[in-house]
Enzyme design. Structure first.
Site, PDB file in Angstrom:
ATOM      1  N   ARG A 137       2.534   8.897  -4.293  1.00 13.32           N
ATOM      2  CA  ARG A 137       3.679   8.423  -5.080  1.00 13.32           C
ATOM      3  C   ARG A 137       4.000   9.400  -6.208  1.00 13.32           C
ATOM      4  NH1 ARG A 137       1.404   2.216  -5.085  1.00 13.32           N
ATOM      5  NH2 ARG A 137       2.579   1.515  -3.266  1.00 13.32           N
ATOM      6  N   PRO A 145      -9.131  -5.634  -4.960  1.00 14.21           N
ATOM      7  CA  PRO A 145      -9.059  -4.375  -5.716  1.00 14.21           C
ATOM      8  C   PRO A 145      -9.999  -3.354  -5.064  1.00 14.21           C
ATOM      9  CG  PRO A 145     -10.332  -6.016  -6.925  1.00 14.21           C
ATOM     10  CD  PRO A 145      -9.830  -6.701  -5.692  1.00 14.21           C
ATOM     11  N   ASP A 178     -11.399  -0.442  -5.471  1.00 12.48           N
ATOM     12  CA  ASP A 178     -12.608   0.209  -6.018  1.00 12.48           C
ATOM     13  C   ASP A 178     -13.792  -0.762  -6.038  1.00 12.48           C
ATOM     14  OD1 ASP A 178     -11.343   2.835  -6.901  1.00 12.48           O
ATOM     15  OD2 ASP A 178     -10.045   1.346  -7.841  1.00 12.48           O
ATOM     16  N   HIS A 227      -7.530   2.408  -8.573  1.00 12.73           N
ATOM     17  CA  HIS A 227      -6.244   2.173  -7.910  1.00 12.73           C
ATOM     18  C   HIS A 227      -5.735   0.880  -8.520  1.00 12.73           C
ATOM     19  CE1 HIS A 227      -3.127   1.357  -5.024  1.00 12.73           C
ATOM     20  NE2 HIS A 227      -3.731   0.273  -4.599  1.00 12.73           N
ATOM     21  N   VAL A 277      -1.078  -4.767   6.425  1.00 15.72           N
ATOM     22  CA  VAL A 277      -1.691  -3.442   6.284  1.00 15.72           C
ATOM     23  C   VAL A 277      -2.392  -3.026   7.578  1.00 15.72           C
ATOM     24  CG1 VAL A 277      -3.399  -2.082   5.011  1.00 15.72           C
ATOM     25  CG2 VAL A 277      -1.962  -3.716   3.788  1.00 15.72           C
TER      26      VAL A 277
END
Ligand SMILES: NC(=O)c1ccc[n+]([C@@H]2O[C@H](COP(=O)([O-])OP(=O)(O)OC[C@H]3O[C@@H](n4cnc5c(N)ncnc54)[C@H](O)[C@@H]3O)[C@@H](O)[C@H]2O)c1
Length: 326
Positions: A163, A133, A135, A187, A26
């Site tokens: 998406r 995760p 959030d 998410h 990423v």
């Protein structure tokens, strides 16, 4: 005031340097995409594996003469002091059908370590969190950094929204950028595809489809929710979508766009929720989150969003219990 004037008005540190903590899939892809977009003059990669950060920086810098020149290099936390934006992409990666929430404890340790490094160096800009995760990691980053809530932003459901726009675009034969849509909440598995917010040329989804198009909304929501799992199953990780979401957030900040994007932020009473981070549409500018919006949802979506909030509150409580000394 023109956009150029606005950028010129920012202090040099705000516009010149971004640091990315985590030079894995990423982080490296985000650095490459940021270089192509020419938003920063200097992109600094930090990783606990400095050889990886150096190699990725060198590989991206190889494209400089052919693309958009920027100084891309490996660095350390000291570089964060003069950065306007820091992005944390270091975190536990998921495998196969492993949920994002299942790696919360491992990611929390990593994200806390990165935040301590950034803050110890005197970072005072806007912090963008991508680690999953996301959030929960946004909330951890907020708590451990001591930054103002507006300055800590999770990439949240910006990727899921993209998406959804893409999936609707294929079904409706309209370009994705012309489909207004929102995915809200976590998410992750409890996210809410808010079809009531869809607009195409100002028309609602029902009106646009009329009698001619029948959409299986539940199937579309499932497809959007599970897209990450499908990609991870196929190639082992996801990178391009989230990297582009990171670039879009950085762009809105650095150009003080006041763009409305769904990102994870600390709620302050929206829909009756506070003290948790999840995605709602936010106005993003040079200070980070300038305002949180709470769109009118239909009753089913409101219930689903409440369930998503409850999932995150429980997961954060479990994480805090696991982290507290026995
Ligand atoms: N928000 C999203 O939409 C989204 C999408 C994809 C992946 N992710 C998340 O992003 C994170 C990274 O994914 P990836 O595929 O790049 O993983 P990766 O394993 O390829 O990269 C992680 C990098 O972080 C580094 N790292 C780990 N701990 C560190 C520390 N304490 N300090 C500095 N660097 C450290 C590792 O050395 C590694 O290079 C994961 O948490 C993943 O779940 C988020």
């Amino acid at each position: 005031m023109t956009r150029r004037d606005l950028v010129e008005a920012l202090s040099p540190g705000d516009t010149e340097r971004i640091v990315i903590v985590g030079a894995g899939h990423v982080g490296a892809t985000a650095a490459y995409a940021l270089m192509l977009r020419a938003l920063f003059r200097e992109i600094v990669l930090i990783d606990r594996n400095p050889d990886l950060a150096r190699a990725e920086a060198a590989d991206i810098a190889d494209a400089n003469a052919l693309a958009r020149p920027a100084r891309v290099r490996a660095g350390d936390y000291a570089d964060a002091a003069g950065a306007g934006v820091a992005v944390i992409t270091a975190g536990a990666a998921t495998h196969g059908s492993q949920s994002r929430l299942s790696v919360a404890a491992e990611s929390a340790t990593i994200v806390t370590d990165c935040v301590n490094g950034l803050m110890g160096a005197g970072f005072h800009g806007v912090l963008v969190v991508a680690s999953n995760p996301v959030d929960l990691m946004t909330r951890i980053a907020l708590r451990s950094s001591g930054l103002a809530p507006a300055q800590v932003i999770g990439t949240g459901t910006l990727l899921d929204t993209s998406r959804l726009q893409q999936t609707l675009s294929e079904a409706l034969k309209v370009s994705p950028g012309s489909v207004e849509a929102l995915v809200l909440g976590e998410h992750g598995d409890s996210e809410v595809a808010a079809f009531s917010t869809v607009r195409i040329g100002g028309q609602t989804l029902d009106r646009f489809c009329g009698d001619q198009v029948t959409l299986d909304r539940a199937a579309i929501a499932r497809q959007v929710r599970d897209a990450g799992y499908d990609i991870v199953t196929g190639k082992g990780y996801t990178s391009y979508g989230v990297a582009t979401a990171i670039v879009r957030i950085c762009e809105a900040i650095i150009r003080d766009e006041r763009a409305v994007l769904p990102v994870s932020t600390l709620l302050t009473g929206q829909y009756g929720w506070s003290d948790l981070c999840l995605s709602l549409p936010c106005i993003l500018g040079v200070g980070g989150v300038e305002r949180i919006l709470a769109p009118e949802l239909d009753p089913e979506e409101t219930v689903a969003l409440a369930a998503s909030a409850t999932t995150l509150i429980k997961a954060f409580a479990d994480l805090s219990v696991a982290a507290s000394p026995q």
